[in-house]
Design a protein around this motif. Sequence first.
Motif, PDB file in Angstrom:
ATOM      1  N   VAL A  29     -12.812  11.263  -8.412  1.00  8.27           N
ATOM      2  CA  VAL A  29     -11.735  11.681  -7.459  1.00  8.27           C
ATOM      3  C   VAL A  29     -11.288  10.362  -6.689  1.00  8.27           C
ATOM      4  O   VAL A  29      -9.971  10.182  -6.492  1.00  8.27           O
ATOM      5  CB  VAL A  29     -12.638  12.615  -6.271  1.00  8.27           C
ATOM      6  CG1 VAL A  29     -11.439  12.856  -5.097  1.00  8.27           C
ATOM      7  CG2 VAL A  29     -12.707  13.888  -6.781  1.00  8.27           C
ATOM      8  N   ALA A  30     -12.030   9.402  -6.614  1.00 10.79           N
ATOM      9  CA  ALA A  30     -11.596   8.107  -5.819  1.00 10.79           C
ATOM     10  C   ALA A  30     -12.074   6.912  -6.465  1.00 10.79           C
ATOM     11  O   ALA A  30     -12.939   6.248  -6.252  1.00 10.79           O
ATOM     12  CB  ALA A  30     -12.197   8.340  -4.321  1.00 10.79           C
ATOM     13  N   PRO A  31     -11.432   6.454  -7.535  1.00  8.67           N
ATOM     14  CA  PRO A  31     -12.033   5.385  -8.414  1.00  8.67           C
ATOM     15  C   PRO A  31     -11.767   4.131  -7.805  1.00  8.67           C
ATOM     16  O   PRO A  31     -11.012   4.172  -6.808  1.00  8.67           O
ATOM     17  CB  PRO A  31     -11.002   5.507  -9.541  1.00  8.67           C
ATOM     18  CG  PRO A  31      -9.898   6.247  -9.277  1.00  8.67           C
ATOM     19  CD  PRO A  31     -10.358   7.225  -8.405  1.00  8.67           C
ATOM     20  N   ARG A  41      -4.133   6.584  -4.610  1.00 12.33           N
ATOM     21  CA  ARG A  41      -4.145   7.184  -3.338  1.00 12.33           C
ATOM     22  C   ARG A  41      -5.145   8.476  -3.626  1.00 12.33           C
ATOM     23  O   ARG A  41      -5.094   8.814  -4.915  1.00 12.33           O
ATOM     24  CB  ARG A  41      -3.194   7.780  -2.586  1.00 12.33           C
ATOM     25  CG  ARG A  41      -2.215   6.486  -1.880  1.00 12.33           C
ATOM     26  CD  ARG A  41      -2.831   5.924  -0.976  1.00 12.33           C
ATOM     27  NE  ARG A  41      -2.032   5.047  -0.184  1.00 12.33           N
ATOM     28  CZ  ARG A  41      -1.648   3.754  -0.433  1.00 12.33           C
ATOM     29  NH1 ARG A  41      -2.461   3.340  -1.417  1.00 12.33           N
ATOM     30  NH2 ARG A  41      -0.861   2.909   0.481  1.00 12.33           N
ATOM     31  N   LEU A  42      -5.936   9.120  -2.750  1.00 12.54           N
ATOM     32  CA  LEU A  42      -6.631  10.347  -3.043  1.00 12.54           C
ATOM     33  C   LEU A  42      -5.656  11.553  -3.317  1.00 12.54           C
ATOM     34  O   LEU A  42      -4.407  11.324  -3.092  1.00 12.54           O
ATOM     35  CB  LEU A  42      -7.283  10.801  -1.716  1.00 12.54           C
ATOM     36  CG  LEU A  42      -8.445   9.898  -1.547  1.00 12.54           C
ATOM     37  CD1 LEU A  42      -9.059  10.293   0.015  1.00 12.54           C
ATOM     38  CD2 LEU A  42      -9.585   9.703  -2.299  1.00 12.54           C
ATOM     39  N   PRO A  43      -6.050  12.102  -4.442  1.00 12.08           N
ATOM     40  CA  PRO A  43      -5.219  13.478  -4.496  1.00 12.08           C
ATOM     41  C   PRO A  43      -4.849  14.245  -3.334  1.00 12.08           C
ATOM     42  O   PRO A  43      -5.463  14.359  -2.412  1.00 12.08           O
ATOM     43  CB  PRO A  43      -6.330  14.207  -5.504  1.00 12.08           C
ATOM     44  CG  PRO A  43      -7.033  13.180  -5.940  1.00 12.08           C
ATOM     45  CD  PRO A  43      -7.117  12.348  -5.028  1.00 12.08           C
ATOM     46  N   LYS A  44      -3.608  14.985  -3.443  1.00 11.97           N
ATOM     47  CA  LYS A  44      -3.064  15.772  -2.257  1.00 11.97           C
ATOM     48  C   LYS A  44      -4.124  16.825  -1.833  1.00 11.97           C
ATOM     49  O   LYS A  44      -4.341  16.885  -0.673  1.00 11.97           O
ATOM     50  CB  LYS A  44      -1.686  16.085  -2.652  1.00 11.97           C
ATOM     51  CG  LYS A  44      -0.845  15.195  -2.893  1.00 11.97           C
ATOM     52  CD  LYS A  44      -0.583  14.361  -1.698  1.00 11.97           C
ATOM     53  CE  LYS A  44       0.092  15.013  -0.389  1.00 11.97           C
ATOM     54  NZ  LYS A  44       1.613  15.511  -0.562  1.00 11.97           N
ATOM     55  N   THR A  98      -8.804   2.996  -5.178  1.00 12.77           N
ATOM     56  CA  THR A  98      -8.005   3.843  -4.516  1.00 12.77           C
ATOM     57  C   THR A  98      -7.997   3.298  -3.075  1.00 12.77           C
ATOM     58  O   THR A  98      -8.988   2.670  -2.480  1.00 12.77           O
ATOM     59  CB  THR A  98      -8.907   5.012  -4.647  1.00 12.77           C
ATOM     60  OG1 THR A  98      -8.944   5.428  -5.712  1.00 12.77           O
ATOM     61  CG2 THR A  98      -8.446   5.977  -3.541  1.00 12.77           C
ATOM     62  N   VAL A  99      -7.038   3.185  -2.607  1.00 14.49           N
ATOM     63  CA  VAL A  99      -6.660   2.807  -1.248  1.00 14.49           C
ATOM     64  C   VAL A  99      -6.768   4.015  -0.308  1.00 14.49           C
ATOM     65  O   VAL A  99      -5.871   4.973  -0.205  1.00 14.49           O
ATOM     66  CB  VAL A  99      -5.264   2.031  -0.776  1.00 14.49           C
ATOM     67  CG1 VAL A  99      -5.132   1.778   0.541  1.00 14.49           C
ATOM     68  CG2 VAL A  99      -5.300   0.921  -1.804  1.00 14.49           C
TER      69      VAL A  99
END
Length: 574
Positions: free
Chosen positions: A455-457, A366-369, A460-461
């Motif tokens: 950030v979003a490899p 998932r994306l970082p918080k 990533t969902v």
Amino acid sequence: MKDPADLSVTLVDGYVDEPAHFGVPPYISTYPRYTAGALVDAGVPAEQVTYHTIDELREDRAKWRDVEEADLFVYIGGMTVPGKYVGGTPAEPDEVRELAWVADGTTLMGGPVRFGVGEENAGAQDMERDDLDYDFLAMADVEAAAYDLAHGGLEGFENRYRSNEEVARWAAKGAFVVEQHPNHPDYLICEMETSRGCAYRCSFCTEPMYGDPAFRTADAVVREVESLYDRGARHFRIGRQADILAFGGDGEAPNPDALRDLYGGIREVAPDLGTLHLDNMNPVTIVDYPERSREAIEIIARHNTAGDTAAFGLESADPVVQEENNLLVTADECLEAVRVVNEAGGWRPGEDPSNAPSHGPDAPNRLPKLLPGINLVHGLMGERPETYEHNKRFLRDVYDEGLMLRRINIRQVMAFEGTEMAETGADIAKEHKRNFKAYKREVREEIDNPMLKRVAPVGTVLPDVHFEYHQDGRTFGRQLGTYSLLVAVPGERELGRTTDVAITGHGYRSVTGVPHPLDVNAASMDELTAVPGIGSGTAGDIVVNRPYADLGDVTAGEADLRDFFAVRSPGDAD
């Protein structure tokens, strides 16, 4: 003199956009909600208050009758930092004037329009504005004007600012308006205010025109969220403040306990919310109070939803520009603030159990918080050719250190009367236009694209991507939230629907993806070939050999099918 209990009122939302306040769909700003609550507080029955967006009136001329027949018609709008919008189109001056002409009752116009003339979505810079043929123009708070006007029988009002005590009442009483928004409930995010004003005086910003920060209490904001949640709202953005870290304090120093009350309280009254994001965070606060800031950021990251962005107003990394425009942090100080947010908030749900509860699926893809964003403004006083090099050097330093930025916002200044930039900003921006375009392109190519991959490899969902429009045989959409990624998926899908998407590729500020998980027995050729490692030949083989009973039966070369695919038996329901 008219009795408020007998009044019928129509509110039209022409949309707002301010430095610390979004109001173009899918956002709904505080203004119409507070205005509706003020009217109810003044004695107008809630069932006699009608709310429409300007886009509704464009699409359905019959709704203009609500404007025509209302005893009181209130127009709300104004853009002080206009941008490009997908979810709605801000009102044009001619439309605003036509509304006044159509209305038979008393007419009132307000919102942040006091910072610009009638050019709502053009972002006009003249503080003196035409009244566009309205009976009354609220030169302070439109909600206070609406209260006083209704309470006084439509005979007039004195321009004034509302108090936080009034907001506490009006916010709860006006929550019903969200149910009348055309995006309600699935694609509507409520802008939440914790304070107005700013303790600092950057040369170009309109937020200090509200004065020093005046903080609401955590309890008042939580009660507002509860009222909205009870009306079906599930998405919230704590964006209406200059610095979230300063909430509940003296305007400068962080107050972690206040943020714990705020975020913990929201989670308690809205347990099944879909989005909890923020916007503005002042890097100077982190520099001046590093330990308290770190604690505050950790609290936010424990309670928010993934993909949140804390926008940093660096504005310029050039020390000359910083000095001439009263900017607050140096490039080195901002870099340290970026480090702190990465360390305290840059984890992904499921990665760090010590930060539980992390909310949402416990999966590391998932994306970082919570990550910082960087705002860079051009056309400021003192700007020179070296300014662009200073900015690029700062961004390269961030990237080379392995840090993450969720967003880099580069824009040219708008010089509003009443700010120090009023005389020079437009001229500087015009003079440097050619350099600005080349520099912006460099940043997009050299920083934005590789940063987005970090950030979003791939794999990533992104949960609950809302489909917005079609273009070139693809469907584009976004998640609800602060500065959501634009996502393109193959094929033309039904607009207005939501689906989870797994990222397959990257642009400068957008991504490509496929619905997640893909049913290997039903995926199209375009979907299959979009997955990294699957070319057209492999995709053809997969299609020819369908159906599959197990994912292990699929031969797909180098592709890692687990990130993208699932298997459904042919008889499974869609």
